[in-house]
Scaffold this active site. Structure first.
Site, PDB file in Angstrom:
ATOM      1  CB  ALA A   5       8.283  -3.311   4.468  1.00  0.00           C
ATOM      2  CG  ASP A   6       4.794   2.359   2.627  1.00  0.00           C
ATOM      3  OD1 ASP A   6       3.661   1.918   2.895  1.00  0.00           O
ATOM      4  OD2 ASP A   6       5.274   3.124   2.142  1.00  0.00           O
ATOM      5  CE  LYS A   7       2.459  -0.258  -3.560  1.00  0.00           C
ATOM      6  NZ  LYS A   7       2.974   0.461  -4.641  1.00  0.00           N
TER       7      LYS A   7
END
Length: 784
Positions: A304-306
């Site tokens: 997951a990208d932040k």
């Protein structure tokens, strides 16, 4: 920010910029400032669907039918072939669409200095060495180095930085960034696919991962060819020893070939994915590749990208630490006075909004003079007058810069480190008279997690899917957000990003460039993981494409959405959990179909062999086999609508176990079919034509018994079939009974013979049900 891993070209720019002649020469040398689009034409993609093991077998059957002059049967098989190809065509990848989006993201035109004059040219004509002007609100058309002026650029969709970056003379800006404040003159350093943004486009084009669906279809086809192909060759060889006529041998070979082909398998996978896509669309999840519905079932790692994925991608005041003699409202009010109203600086806009809320919009000071933020000093200043007419100087900016000009308490550094350790950006505010400024307070700004992020991570953990954070932001910020949303694991050191990372050792990967995101996904895939990649920016697009399931959130750029296989249309990430559960339900249905199909395909070729030995002639004809494909294989596609429960863990295709179970169940069904055929031969004294009809009816009715025996999770009566399954079964039985009783396309059979076979098939279903349960209890069959 770290420099992107693309070569920078050494250039020399004259004060007048390049000449048109030199620009033309460099354009020929470096190429246009655009991303190459090498997508194949659509017709070629369609023809590719006709070039695979299952189409090859159907095409061979068509040739044999045409050679024998059976044009109607050949036309039916052609229809089946085109049906499979057309359905599969919608599963094509979206790399060409992603590249088109990347092309459109480049600024359509740019202000460039040529022959000493400023002219507007298409961005595609920019070359390394060009002098360009960057204005407020413009997209940066190419990677460039600033010559003069200062700008604040938003690079969140390029690098993953959640806070805009200031750039001054000597600093770099990247293609696709947005100028939020200021104006500057810059020299182009890289264009097209050599830019930071263009490298992402190239990675999207070359990124690819083989899907679990492709692997499953290949495994089923391979196992069928190995088992049935061997038996079919032996059957034809035995028939040759019986000195059967050549026409009979060819007919037998064609029948065996048709019996082996899992003709409805690709269409069933596509139909299952389409049904899943409809269910997901009702929950705000759109699929750009139908196979993504099946990949979600197998996913065991989610990267997951932040920024914009786990967080809101919106700054807010996390905390205000007021020093002695000041309070929160006072600190915010003074910071707002030293903030610009005209610029699109999100930091200033956030501070002004918080101050207006805290003070009610009223200010006791009157602004006299404002000095905008200067990247050289890292401060902004304001001079104000209070109600008594006294002059007050306010300075706002980085703590280090404020600390050099103002008195600070002894514990100020500790407070800064504490706030920064929580993943916040720190703005210091000082006030006083010139020469006697003192620190008034610290403002911590952060990009907070989404409200549902922590719950999502916990739910994924319960589903045995581990979440990793992969971001271009700093390690400190990433670790703080990971802790708040419940992502376990240490932060991977920067120098180890190039290594083969351990999913068990690290949970956070920070300062990751687009190429490194792709390598991380590849490393996880090499360890046997089915990887989901969740992101929102152009910097995520290559990894979204490489992962088995790329997931673009609702706020994602067009580039990210085009590269992803799944797109959220509503805020939040709850759709991911629903997609996993829906995918696992679809997997249970497909596994039931695959087991059902393997049992029938393994049995039918062996039945042809034993029938030949038992009667001395072929017990099935190509016409009857095509009928069975239509009334049996395709009607069994109704299993894609059946009731099923999602598994508690990632769903994987264990084809060895499934094939082994199919062989055991197929042997039981084979014994039933041979017994019925023997009764027809020796007790009922049926003729050759009637025996073929009996064989056809037995195979079809027995297939219904298999369908109901393998579909239930527990006993055969523990789960009510869906309406479509019941309707397909009824249609199958009625069609076959009408054909057999009326003698259409076959010799007629008495009604009591059909009733007896149907009753015997019901008993077979109960036997197969008990046998399947026994196999499921075996340790080596637990994954069936």
């Amino acid at each position: 920010m770290p420099a992107p891993p693309v070569p920078r070209m050494a250039t020399a720019t004259t004060p007048a910029g390049l000449t048109n002649a030199e620009a033309g020469r460099r354009l020929a040398e470096f190429g246009p400032n655009a991303v190459a689009d090498e997508a194949p034409p659509r017709w070629r993609l369609y023809l590719a669907k006709l070039w695979a093991p299952i189409p090859w077998m159907l095409e061979l059957a068509i040739l044999l039918q045409v050679w024998r002059g059976e044009l109607v049967e050949a036309a039916v098989i052609v229809g089946l072939l085109l049906f499979n190809a057309t359905l599969g065509f919608v599963q094509e990848g979206r790399a060409s669409t992603a590249l088109a989006m990347l092309n459109r993201k480049l600024a359509p035109s740019a202000l460039v200095r040529r022959d000493g004059a400023w002219v507007r040219r298409p961005a595609s004509q920019l070359v390394p060495g060009d002098t360009i002007r960057l204005a407020l609100g413009a997209l940066v058309p190419a990677d460039a180095r600033l010559v003069s002026g200062t700008v604040l650029v938003d690079q969140s969709t390029i690098t993953g930085e959640s806070v805009p970056v200031d750039a001054g003379p000597g600093g770099s800006v990247y293609a696709g960034s947005l100028v939020r404040r200021g104006e500057a003159i810059a020299e182009v350093t890289a264009t097209g696919s050599r830019t930071y943004f263009g490298r992402a486009a190239e990675l999207v084009r070359i990124a690819h991962a083989r899907s679990t669906e492709q692997a499953a279809i290949f495994a089923v086809t391979r196992n069928l060819i190995l088992v049935n192909g061997t038996v079919a060759v032996l059957v034809v060889a035995y028939a040759w020893t019986l000195t059967l006529p050549s026409a009979a041998l060819i007919s037998l070979a064609l029948t065996a070939l048709l019996a082996t082909i899992p003709v409805a398998l690709p269409a069933t996978f596509t139909l299952s994915a389409a049904i899943g896509a409809q269910a997901l669309a009702r929950r705000g999840v759109l699929l750009t590749r139908l196979s993504a519905a099946h990949e979600a079932a197998a996913m065991d790692v989610l990267c997951a990208d932040k920024t914009g994925t786990l967080t809101r991608n919106a700054l807010e005041i996390a905390e205000v630490r007021a020093m002695a003699g000041f309070d929160r409202e006072r600190v915010l009010a003074m910071a707002a006075l030293a903030s610009s109203e005209a610029d699109q600086d999100p930091v200033d806009a956030t501070i002004r909004a918080a101050a207006a809320e805290a003070t009610g919009g009223s200010a006791s000071e009157r602004l006299v003079r404002f000095v905008p933020f200067d990247p050289a000093t890292k401060t902004a200043e304001a001079v104000v007058l209070d109600d008594a007419g006294r002059e007050l100087h306010i300075s706002k900016g980085a703590f280090e810069a404020i600390a050099r000009a103002a008195a600070t308490p002894p514990d100020a550094r500790r407070m800064v480190d504490e706030l920064a350790g929580a993943g916040n950006r720190i703005i210091a505010v000082a006030a006083g008279t010139p020469g006697s400024l003192r620190l008034a307070g610290l403002i911590a700004l952060g990009d907070p997690p989404r409200e549902d992020s922590a719950g999502l991570v916990a739910t994924l953990r319960d589903l045995r899917v581990r979440t990793l954070m992969v971001t271009g932001d700093s390690a400190t910020t990433a670790a703080a957000i990971a802790h708040r949303v419940g992502i376990a694991g240490a932060v991977c050191p920067r120098e180890r990003l190039a290594d083969d990372p351990s999913v068990d050792e690290f949970g956070v990967f920070a300062r990751v460039l687009p190429a490194e995101k792709v390598r991380l996904v590849e490393a996880l895939q090499s360890r046997g993981h089915v990887v989901g990649m969740c992101g929102d920016g152009a910097n995520d697009a290559p990894a979204l494409r490489q992962a088995q399931i790329g997931i673009a959130v609702a706020s994602a750029t067009d580039v990210a959405k085009a590269a992803a296989g799944m797109v959220m249309t509503e805020p939040g990430l709850a759709g991911i959990v629903f997609a996993i559960r829906e995918g696992r339900i679809g997997f249970q249905r497909l596994r039931t179909y695959a087991l059902n199909m393997l049992v029938k395909k393994i049995e039918v070729v062996l039945f042809l062999a034993i029938g030949l030995a038992l009667t001395g002639h072929a017990v099935m004809t190509p016409v009857l086999m095509v009928l069975m494909l239509m009334t049996n294989d395709f009607l069994a596609m109704s299993l894609t609508t059946d009731r099923a429960d999602p598994g508690a863990s990632p769903s994987r295709w264990h084809m060895g176990n499934i094939t082994g179970t199919a062989i055991v169940l197929g042997a039981c069904k084979l014994a039933f079919s041979v017994a019925v055929l023997a009764v027809g031969e020796y007790r009922l004294d049926l003729g050759p034509g009637e025996l073929r009809t009996l064989a056809f009816v037995t195979l079809v009715f027995g297939a219904q018994a298999v369908l109901y025996a393998v579909r239930a999770g527990r006993r055969i009566w523990s789960s009510r079939p869906s309406g479509w399954v019941l309707a397909a079964s009824a249609a199958d039985i009625v069609i076959v009974a009408v054909l057999a009783l009326s003698g259409i396309l076959m010799d007629a059979l008495p009604w009591h013979v059909l009733a007896g076979v149907l009753a015997a098939a019901a008993g077979l279903a109960l036997v197969l049900d008990r046998l399947r349960l026994a196999l499921m209890r075996a340790p080596d069959r637990a994954q069936v």
